[in-house]
Design an enzyme around this catalytic site. Structure first.
Site, short mmCIF file in Angstrom:
data_model
loop_
_atom_site.label_atom_id
_atom_site.label_comp_id
_atom_site.label_asym_id
_atom_site.label_seq_id
_atom_site.Cartn_x
_atom_site.Cartn_y
_atom_site.Cartn_z
N THR A 160 55.98 52.63 16.99
CA THR A 160 54.62 52.72 16.45
C THR A 160 54.67 53.41 15.10
O THR A 160 54.99 54.60 15.01
CB THR A 160 53.70 53.51 17.41
OG1 THR A 160 53.72 52.88 18.68
CG2 THR A 160 52.28 53.56 16.88
N LYS B 46 47.70 48.18 16.49
CA LYS B 46 48.23 49.29 17.30
C LYS B 46 47.53 50.61 16.93
O LYS B 46 47.23 51.43 17.81
CB LYS B 46 49.74 49.38 17.10
CG LYS B 46 50.42 50.52 17.83
CD LYS B 46 50.37 50.36 19.34
CE LYS B 46 50.96 51.58 20.03
NZ LYS B 46 50.69 51.60 21.47
N LYS C 251 50.88 62.02 16.68
CA LYS C 251 51.51 61.31 15.55
C LYS C 251 50.74 60.02 15.23
O LYS C 251 50.45 59.72 14.07
CB LYS C 251 52.96 61.00 15.94
CG LYS C 251 53.79 60.18 14.99
CD LYS C 251 53.92 58.72 15.36
CE LYS C 251 54.54 58.38 16.67
NZ LYS C 251 54.69 56.94 16.91
P1 NAP Z 1 60.87 59.06 23.12
O1 NAP Z 1 61.19 58.98 24.55
O2 NAP Z 1 60.64 60.39 22.50
O3 NAP Z 1 62.03 58.31 22.30
C1 NAP Z 1 62.13 58.43 20.90
C2 NAP Z 1 63.39 57.74 20.40
O4 NAP Z 1 63.58 58.10 19.02
C3 NAP Z 1 64.65 58.19 21.14
O5 NAP Z 1 65.56 57.14 21.18
C4 NAP Z 1 65.14 59.32 20.24
O6 NAP Z 1 66.51 59.62 20.39
C5 NAP Z 1 64.87 58.72 18.88
N1 NAP Z 1 64.88 59.77 17.87
C6 NAP Z 1 64.02 60.79 17.76
N2 NAP Z 1 64.39 61.61 16.73
C7 NAP Z 1 65.52 61.08 16.22
C8 NAP Z 1 66.39 61.44 15.16
N3 NAP Z 1 66.16 62.53 14.42
N4 NAP Z 1 67.45 60.65 14.91
C9 NAP Z 1 67.70 59.55 15.64
N5 NAP Z 1 66.92 59.15 16.68
C10 NAP Z 1 65.84 59.90 16.95
O7 NAP Z 1 59.57 58.20 22.75
P2 NAP Z 1 58.99 56.88 23.40
O8 NAP Z 1 57.85 57.25 24.26
O9 NAP Z 1 60.06 56.02 23.93
O10 NAP Z 1 58.35 56.20 22.09
C11 NAP Z 1 59.10 55.46 21.16
C12 NAP Z 1 58.11 54.79 20.22
O11 NAP Z 1 57.24 53.95 20.97
C13 NAP Z 1 57.19 55.78 19.48
O12 NAP Z 1 56.90 55.27 18.21
C14 NAP Z 1 55.93 55.79 20.35
O13 NAP Z 1 54.79 56.17 19.61
C15 NAP Z 1 55.88 54.34 20.78
N6 NAP Z 1 55.19 54.05 22.06
C16 NAP Z 1 55.32 54.88 23.14
C17 NAP Z 1 54.66 54.56 24.33
C18 NAP Z 1 54.74 55.43 25.56
O14 NAP Z 1 53.86 55.27 26.42
N7 NAP Z 1 55.72 56.30 25.72
C19 NAP Z 1 53.88 53.39 24.41
C20 NAP Z 1 53.80 52.55 23.28
C21 NAP Z 1 54.47 52.88 22.12
P3 NAP Z 1 66.97 60.69 21.51
O15 NAP Z 1 67.00 59.92 22.80
O16 NAP Z 1 68.27 61.17 21.05
O17 NAP Z 1 65.92 61.78 21.53
#
Ligand code: NAP
Length: 289
Positions: A96, A171, A239
């Site tokens: 996102t 989105k 965010k």
């Molecule tokens: P998450 O569990 O926090 O995963 C974030 C990802 O980004 C992980 O792979 C993390 O790596 C990586 N990352 C973070 N900081 C980093 C860095 N400095 N260098 C390299 N990699 C880094 O989040 P998520 O919920 O899966 O969400 C991922 C995306 O989808 C976001 O944009 C979120 O807004 C969107 N989204 C989320 C949902 C939901 O319900 N969760 C729904 C729709 C969309 P590590 O594993 O090493 O931390």
């Protein structure tokens, strides 16, 4: 069969990647934290040590990363994948991010002959696990058709909304309404309880009126059971509201309700709620209890 690179194996990405694997795609994977890849590796995915190595081995790369800053770093930074990707390869960004940022990424990709799709998702942890996400897509039809088997493995529906930026725009609106609906409901619950109404009664009555957003029914158990393990981390809705606020600024639109909601989540984050589920804003607003 095309080789699929997947970068970003967090809550969403790890589940999306497993569904691709179940559908028979061979994956080349990278994540900052390697342990999160264990399941995928046990099922035959190929691990590489840098985003650049993903590009050297894959025909299509999907990114599911946290923020625009991280997407940029992983694509264009040191060991970034973009410059090592073969000509005419396809980058599908499911993270996102805001529309102007997604257009900036498309432009960086295009300059070196890489195709780009803007493909954020609606749906959280469970829909990601069950392959029931909704893909909101901006980009050209031929790339979307090429990627259709991937979208169909991870989601139940794909909406082609226009050029790159259109997916991110939709989105922004969805998460803006999600955040606002959540805060509006949490505030009403806290007030109802303060007035002496039972929590159960509040849920039963309010959720059966048309004034409460349907999504609240799906998150009722989180609040009822005080289960704030993150499906959708609070820091990410904050965010997203911040990114929506950037859009409002860029389009000269006043968005007072959006910005107030964003700051309520910012306060909750500042108080240590960032890694909890976004529904924990109810707990934050209910601090008296
Ligand atoms: P998450 O569990 O926090 O995963 C974030 C990802 O980004 C992980 O792979 C993390 O790596 C990586 N990352 C973070 N900081 C980093 C860095 N400095 N260098 C390299 N990699 C880094 O989040 P998520 O919920 O899966 O969400 C991922 C995306 O989808 C976001 O944009 C979120 O807004 C969107 N989204 C989320 C949902 C939901 O319900 N969760 C729904 C729709 C969309 P590590 O594993 O090493 O931390």
């Amino acid at each position: 069969m095309k080789k699929i690179g997947f970068i970003g194996l967090g809550i969403m990405g790890s589940r999306m990647a497993i569904n691709l694997q179940k559908a028979g795609f061979s994956l080349i994977i990278y994540n900052r934290t390697k342990e999160k890849a264990n399941n995928l590796l046990n099922n035959g995915a190929m691990w590489v040590d840098t985003p650049k190595d993903v590009a050297q081995n894959a025909d299509i790369i999907i990114t599911m990363l946290s923020t625009p800053e991280i997407v940029k770093e992983v694509a264009l930074g040191y060991q970034g994948f973009l410059s090592s990707f073969r000509d005419n390869s396809l980058w599908i960004n499911c993270s996102t991010v805001n529309p102007s940022f997604t257009r900036e990424m498309e432009s960086s990709a295009k300059k070196i002959g890489i195709r780009y799709l803007d493909a954020p998702v609606a749906g959280t942890k469970r829909p990601a696990e069950n392959g029931e996400l909704l893909f909101l897509i901006g980009g050209d039809t031929s790339s979307i058709n090429e990627a259709a088997p991937l979208f169909n493995s991870m989601g139940k529906k794909t909406l082609h909304l226009g050029k790159v930026g259109a997916g991110a725009s939709m989105k922004m609106l969805i998460n803006q309404l999600l955040g606002q609906s959540m805060v509006a409901f949490a505030e009403a619950m806290v007030m109802g309880e303060a007035m002496g109404l039972e929590k159960d009664t509040l849920f039963n009555v309010l959720l059966n009126t048309p004034v409460v957003a349907p999504v609240i029914s799906t998150i009722r158990p989180k609040i009822e059971n005080a289960d704030y393990e993150a499906n959708f981390p609070l820091k990410w809705i904050q965010k997203d509201l911040h990114l929506s606020s950037i859009c409002a600024y860029e389009h000269n639109v006043a968005a007072p309700n959006l910005n107030t909601t964003k700051e309520i989540f910012a306060q909750a984050k500042q108080q240590g709620y960032g890694d909890l589920d976004f529904t924990a804003v109810y707990k934050y607003l209910n601090l008296k209890k």
